[in-house]
Design a protein around this motif. Structure first.
Motif, PDB file in Angstrom:
ATOM      1  N   GLU A 111      77.076  99.526  72.948  1.00 64.11           N
ATOM      2  CA  GLU A 111      76.109  98.563  72.410  1.00 64.11           C
ATOM      3  C   GLU A 111      75.122  99.190  71.424  1.00 64.11           C
ATOM      4  O   GLU A 111      74.600  98.512  70.547  1.00 64.11           O
ATOM      5  N   LEU A 112      74.866 100.462  71.568  1.00 64.32           N
ATOM      6  CA  LEU A 112      73.797 101.131  70.834  1.00 64.32           C
ATOM      7  C   LEU A 112      74.349 101.785  69.572  1.00 64.32           C
ATOM      8  O   LEU A 112      75.003 102.820  69.634  1.00 64.32           O
ATOM      9  N   LYS A 113      74.071 101.171  68.424  1.00 63.85           N
ATOM     10  CA  LYS A 113      74.585 101.684  67.161  1.00 63.85           C
ATOM     11  C   LYS A 113      73.688 102.796  66.610  1.00 63.85           C
ATOM     12  O   LYS A 113      72.464 102.721  66.713  1.00 63.85           O
ATOM     13  N   VAL A 114      74.323 103.785  66.004  1.00 67.03           N
ATOM     14  CA  VAL A 114      73.592 104.910  65.425  1.00 67.03           C
ATOM     15  C   VAL A 114      72.598 104.423  64.379  1.00 67.03           C
ATOM     16  O   VAL A 114      71.485 104.935  64.294  1.00 67.03           O
ATOM     17  N   ARG A 115      72.977 103.435  63.600  1.00 60.33           N
ATOM     18  CA  ARG A 115      72.081 102.946  62.540  1.00 60.33           C
ATOM     19  C   ARG A 115      70.788 102.355  63.098  1.00 60.33           C
ATOM     20  O   ARG A 115      69.813 102.182  62.372  1.00 60.33           O
ATOM     21  N   ASP A 116      70.758 102.030  64.398  1.00 59.78           N
ATOM     22  CA  ASP A 116      69.567 101.453  65.023  1.00 59.78           C
ATOM     23  C   ASP A 116      68.675 102.490  65.696  1.00 59.78           C
ATOM     24  O   ASP A 116      67.631 102.148  66.255  1.00 59.78           O
ATOM     25  N   ILE A 117      69.075 103.751  65.646  1.00 62.70           N
ATOM     26  CA  ILE A 117      68.258 104.824  66.217  1.00 62.70           C
ATOM     27  C   ILE A 117      66.990 104.965  65.363  1.00 62.70           C
ATOM     28  O   ILE A 117      67.065 104.897  64.135  1.00 62.70           O
ATOM     29  N   PRO A 118      65.828 105.183  65.975  1.00 64.61           N
ATOM     30  CA  PRO A 118      64.603 105.390  65.186  1.00 64.61           C
ATOM     31  C   PRO A 118      64.763 106.555  64.200  1.00 64.61           C
ATOM     32  O   PRO A 118      65.438 107.548  64.502  1.00 64.61           O
ATOM     33  N   ASP A 119      64.134 106.436  63.043  1.00 59.04           N
ATOM     34  CA  ASP A 119      64.261 107.432  61.978  1.00 59.04           C
ATOM     35  C   ASP A 119      63.976 108.853  62.460  1.00 59.04           C
ATOM     36  O   ASP A 119      64.734 109.776  62.175  1.00 59.04           O
ATOM     37  N   LYS A 120      62.873 109.039  63.162  1.00 58.46           N
ATOM     38  CA  LYS A 120      62.476 110.380  63.597  1.00 58.46           C
ATOM     39  C   LYS A 120      63.541 111.002  64.505  1.00 58.46           C
ATOM     40  O   LYS A 120      63.836 112.193  64.410  1.00 58.46           O
ATOM     41  N   VAL A 121      64.117 110.185  65.357  1.00 63.04           N
ATOM     42  CA  VAL A 121      65.164 110.647  66.268  1.00 63.04           C
ATOM     43  C   VAL A 121      66.413 111.025  65.479  1.00 63.04           C
ATOM     44  O   VAL A 121      67.025 112.077  65.705  1.00 63.04           O
ATOM     45  N   LEU A 122      66.781 110.188  64.526  1.00 64.19           N
ATOM     46  CA  LEU A 122      67.969 110.440  63.717  1.00 64.19           C
ATOM     47  C   LEU A 122      67.800 111.706  62.868  1.00 64.19           C
ATOM     48  O   LEU A 122      68.717 112.540  62.784  1.00 64.19           O
ATOM     49  N   VAL A 123      66.619 111.901  62.292  1.00 62.09           N
ATOM     50  CA  VAL A 123      66.351 113.120  61.516  1.00 62.09           C
ATOM     51  C   VAL A 123      66.456 114.344  62.427  1.00 62.09           C
ATOM     52  O   VAL A 123      67.053 115.363  62.049  1.00 62.09           O
ATOM     53  N   GLY A 124      65.920 114.259  63.622  1.00 61.81           N
ATOM     54  CA  GLY A 124      66.019 115.379  64.568  1.00 61.81           C
ATOM     55  C   GLY A 124      67.451 115.696  64.942  1.00 61.81           C
ATOM     56  O   GLY A 124      67.851 116.860  65.032  1.00 61.81           O
ATOM     57  N   TRP A 125      68.236 114.657  65.134  1.00 64.80           N
ATOM     58  CA  TRP A 125      69.645 114.834  65.491  1.00 64.80           C
ATOM     59  C   TRP A 125      70.389 115.510  64.340  1.00 64.80           C
ATOM     60  O   TRP A 125      71.154 116.449  64.548  1.00 64.80           O
ATOM     61  N   PHE A 126      70.148 115.031  63.119  1.00 64.34           N
ATOM     62  CA  PHE A 126      70.768 115.656  61.944  1.00 64.34           C
ATOM     63  C   PHE A 126      70.289 117.100  61.773  1.00 64.34           C
ATOM     64  O   PHE A 126      71.076 117.987  61.427  1.00 64.34           O
TER      65      PHE A 126
END
Length: 188
Positions: A75-90
């Motif tokens: 259910e949880l799409k990557v595009r819906d992850i908060p920006d700060k979290v996504l930047v940290g993951w990258f």
């Protein structure tokens, strides 16, 4: 920066990736592809691109495979992850690529085999990727990523257990300073 986006429709995801990569100056001369596709056991995977052309020319290329959904969630799409979290993951995944640069293609094959068979080697490489991201100034983003994964109801317990087993803990990250990373072996 030489960035290729494959199947990444979200501008937000592209922008978060560019934001993380901008701090990794040593990677700007390499071709890095962000490829969104199905991944079985993870949300992101940083890998070298090893093929005959790269072996013959010696030109190194890398890719980060990016799942459509967060691992263990349908259910949880990557595009819906908060920006700060996504930047940290990258930033974490780019920390892996920073480590890969020093290896030859044969060395990377050996690295991959050790990662698969050795839990202690896997833990060491995951810690090093976090350290690399923290050294680049992404401490708060790494913390945000850990908090988000560990506290999100739609992220499966198996994925949370994997994070707790192999990656730096929140407490370890909080103790890190840019120029003084704890928990590294001390040579006497």
């Amino acid at each position: 920066m030489i960035i290729n986006f494959r199947n990444v429709a979200s501008e937000k995801v592209q922008d978060c990736f560019k934001s993380a990569l901008s701090a990794y100056h040593e990677l700007h001369d390499y071709s890095i592809t962000l490829n969104q596709k199905r991944i079985k056991s993870s949300t992101m995977q940083a890998q070298p691109v090893i093929n005959l052309k790269n072996i013959l020319t010696g030109i190194k290329k890398y890719q980060i495979k990016l799942a459509v959904f967060v691992s263990s969630s349908s259910e949880l799409k990557v595009r819906d992850i908060p920006d700060k979290v996504l930047v940290g993951w990258f930033a974490h995944e780019l920390g892996h690529i920073k480590d890969y640069v020093s290896y030859s293609n044969i060395g990377m094959i050996n690295y991959g085999l050790k990662y698969i068979v050795s839990d202690s080697f896997k833990m060491k490489t995951e810690h090093e990727a976090d350290y690399n991201a923290i050294k680049k100034g992404f401490k708060s983003e790494i913390l945000a990523t850990k908090e988000w994964v560990l506290n999100h109801d739609l992220v499966g317990q198996d994925y949370k257990d994997k994070l707790n087993k192999y990656y730096l803990s929140r407490e370890e990250v909080e103790l890190c300073n840019l120029n003084d990373l704890p928990f590294k072996p001390i040579v006497e």
